[in-house]
Design an enzyme around this catalytic site. Structure first.
Site, PDB file in Angstrom:
ATOM      1  N   GLY A  25      -1.501  -3.676 -15.668  1.00  0.00           N
ATOM      2  CA  GLY A  25      -2.775  -3.647 -14.883  1.00  0.00           C
ATOM      3  C   GLY A  25      -3.435  -2.199 -15.015  1.00  0.00           C
ATOM      4  O   GLY A  25      -2.928  -1.608 -16.114  1.00  0.00           O
ATOM      5  N   PRO A  57      -4.059   3.208 -17.353  1.00  0.00           N
ATOM      6  CA  PRO A  57      -3.121   2.083 -17.479  1.00  0.00           C
ATOM      7  C   PRO A  57      -1.915   2.013 -16.567  1.00  0.00           C
ATOM      8  O   PRO A  57      -1.182   3.022 -16.250  1.00  0.00           O
ATOM      9  CB  PRO A  57      -2.712   2.197 -18.832  1.00  0.00           C
ATOM     10  CG  PRO A  57      -3.558   3.251 -19.598  1.00  0.00           C
ATOM     11  CD  PRO A  57      -3.829   4.077 -18.406  1.00  0.00           C
ATOM     12  N   LYS A  58      -1.522   0.929 -16.077  1.00  0.00           N
ATOM     13  CA  LYS A  58      -0.283   0.809 -15.203  1.00  0.00           C
ATOM     14  C   LYS A  58       0.818   0.395 -16.263  1.00  0.00           C
ATOM     15  O   LYS A  58       0.831  -0.907 -16.611  1.00  0.00           O
ATOM     16  CB  LYS A  58      -0.396  -0.369 -14.220  1.00  0.00           C
ATOM     17  CG  LYS A  58       0.907  -0.413 -13.311  1.00  0.00           C
ATOM     18  CD  LYS A  58       0.540  -1.329 -12.268  1.00  0.00           C
ATOM     19  CE  LYS A  58       1.330  -1.337 -11.089  1.00  0.00           C
ATOM     20  NZ  LYS A  58       2.750  -1.980 -11.796  1.00  0.00           N
ATOM     21  N   VAL A  59       1.563   1.472 -16.663  1.00  0.00           N
ATOM     22  CA  VAL A  59       2.517   1.187 -17.809  1.00  0.00           C
ATOM     23  C   VAL A  59       3.461   0.360 -17.283  1.00  0.00           C
ATOM     24  O   VAL A  59       4.210   1.041 -16.199  1.00  0.00           O
ATOM     25  CB  VAL A  59       3.021   2.581 -18.458  1.00  0.00           C
ATOM     26  CG1 VAL A  59       3.961   2.419 -19.431  1.00  0.00           C
ATOM     27  CG2 VAL A  59       1.760   3.358 -18.645  1.00  0.00           C
TER      28      VAL A  59
END
Length: 556
Positions: free
Chosen positions: A276, A121-123
């Site tokens: 994203g 996950p794009k944190v």
């Protein structure tokens, strides 16, 4: 999203890719002004940690500027590169940032030929370097410009989620990751961004004691010069007190797998806000070779933003059924949730004037309830401020029952309302259909369509024989509607409660009521009661009531 890499792949629709029809002098002004604004945003972002606009707006306007420069033959510019910091703490290993991939096709091209791929996950938070020496946290450094950043060590010592001591392979290590706002069951699709990055930045910039730091977590996404095998690397991080990377890293080989994880993380509960996914190859160069904007082994595939920047082509005005004038923005086509949007109702003239929207401006558009597009804000104003003059305020709830010159907008709005579920519920007859009938048969007033014959409907341009038969059937059913529906059709200012309580069954009873008689009904104050008296005695409504009587409509 982080702005390390601003030379990204942008998806641009056909309409957006069209070059503006500007003279060279205007193109120079527009490009110079947007370039200067983006430079100011960059400066605030890098030097002060402030986000004046959302990352989505920033990205879209940066893409717009790139497009304009190409359109008018300007050289590729480096204005968007991170400004070098004159002071700060040097990162032991530079932050590279991530290349942003616009769509599935770009992802497919990027992964081609790469090996040992993983998706995470794009944190959404703020990036940090953690330096461990002899097993203890020695330094925490903000991303800054990728080479230098602020010393956040004291703040990091007060974040419980950051281990203060580690053992084994991590005893002498440099870690890069994201400080994020801890969330319970964050479903990104439903909850959106929550302004998470700004909240994290605010907590880190607060002076003195604060409980805000206890609500922060850390997600480690890079261990420069760490173990070569990703699964081994993730296991060691988890054992050292950084469990999230192992829990949310998945080995992938194909685009379909990446897309599936992207969709899953978008729709299921997570402990952090995301925007994203990040795709990375475990095969990385040595840390001494890492440089800002040069991370060729890592890329991001962001979620479709819930709002899009659109260019205003023109401002038009419409007159509604009650005479209210509204401003409508014609846009270069954008897509929101698979819906093509070209036209957005700005609202009243007062709201249009407050927003100060002109052709050439860039506006932020999102979908409100029931998928209706709305303008949230103006994110960029053109240097040329040519705005149209709105129509004169000559319309009201008692104008344009008849098709006289100057009444075109309100007249058609009245027809459209008659066909709605609230009145006669004429299936499939929207604004365009009413305009077709009106243009073909030159309606005199809002009920003229009731006098159309089957032959006239069949001979209407653009109306098929089957559709003509359907319209004739529906128009015939309208004649049988109850009296209260006809009271509604005349647009009288009755409250819903008053209409429900109305016992009158004939127009003459309506006409006979005085102001006090109307006030005895629920929801009818003095002003509305006086409006009812004025309306039922208005010459146009009286003529329409007589016409309905001639048509033998029950109650007239």
């Amino acid at each position: 999203m982080k702005r390390i890499l601003l030379l990204f792949i942008a998806t641009v629709t056909g309409a957006q890719a069209t070059c503006p029809a500007w003279a060279p002098a205007r193109a120079e002004r527009e490009i110079a002004q947007l370039t200067a604004q983006i430079a100011r945003w960059n400066d605030n972002y890098w030097r002060q940690g402030a986000s004046d606009v959302s990352d989505s707006v920033y990205d879209q306007l940066s893409a717009r500027l790139t497009q304009w420069r190409r359109c008018f033959g300007y050289e590729e510019s480096g204005e968007s590169a991170p400004p070098g910091l004159t002071s700060g703490v040097l990162h032991p290993v530079a932050h590279t940032g991530v290349q942003k991939l616009a769509d599935a096709r770009a992802v497919s091209q990027w992964i081609a030929g790469k090996r040992d791929l993983w998706v995470q996950p794009k944190v959404d938070g703020v990036a940090v370097t953690l330096v461990y020496h002899q097993g203890r946290l020695k330094q925490a450094i903000s991303r800054g410009d990728g080479l230098k950043g602020e010393d956040w060590t004291e703040k990091a010592r007060r974040i419980p989620a950051i281990p203060q001591t580690v053992t084994g392979a991590l005893s002498e290590s440099v870690l890069q990751g994201e400080i994020y706002l801890q969330r319970d069951n964050q479903i990104q699709k439903q909850m959106g961004g929550m302004n998470a990055r700004a909240k994290v930045a605010g907590a880190l910039m607060q002076q003195g004691e604060s409980n805000a730091l206890t609500r922060l977590g850390v997600f480690i996404w890079a261990w420069p010069d760490g173990p070569q095998k990703m699964d081994h690397r993730l296991m060691l991080l988890s054992q050292a007190g950084f469990p999230l990377a192992q829990r949310y890293s998945q080995k992938v080989t194909r685009l379909e797998e990446i897309a599936a994880w992207r969709d899953r993380w978008f729709t299921t509960p997570l402990p952090f806000v995301t925007d994203g996914v990040v795709i990375r190859s475990a095969i990385e160069p040595e840390g001494k070779h890492w440089l800002p904007t040069q991370g060729s082994w890592v890329a991001a595939w962001k979620y479709q933003p819930p709002s899009q920047v659109a260019e205003v082509k023109a401002i038009n005005f419409t007159v509604g059924r009650t005479g209210k004038i509204s401003a409508v923005a014609q846009l270069q086509t954008i897509k929101l949730d698979d819906k093509a949007v070209q036209r957005v109702n700005v609202g009243s003239l007062a709201r249009w004037q407050t927003l100060d929207i002109a052709a050439g401006d860039q506006v932020l558009v999102s979908l409100a309830g029931q998928g209706i597009p709305r303008i949230d804000s103006v994110v960029w104003r053109s240097t040329q401020r040519a705005k149209p003059t709105p129509p004169a305020q000559k319309y009201n709830a008692l104008t344009c029952f008849y098709a006289v010159p100057g009444c075109e907008e309100q007249f058609v709005a009245r027809l459209e309302w008659l066909g709605s579920k609230a009145v006669f519920d004429i299936d499939g007859l929207g604004r365009a259909g009413w305009q077709t009938l009106h243009q073909a048969h030159a309606f005199t007033h809002i009920f003229s369509w009731m006098a159309l014959t089957p032959e006239q409907l069949r001979n209407t341009p653009g109306v098929t024989p089957s559709r003509a038969a359907q319209l004739w059937h529906q128009f015939s059913l309208v004649r049988q509607q109850p009296f209260k529906r006809w009271v509604t059709a005349l647009g009288l200012p009755l409250s819903r409660a008053a209409l429900g309580a109305l016992a009158d069954n004939h127009w003459q009873e309506i006409v006979a009521r005085d102001e006090q008689g109307w006030q005895r009904l629920p929801g009818m104050g003095s002003a509305r009661a006086q409006s009812m008296v004025n309306a039922v005695h208005h010459p146009d409504i009286s003529r329409l009531a007589q016409w309905l009587a001639d048509q033998k409509i029950p109650g007239f």
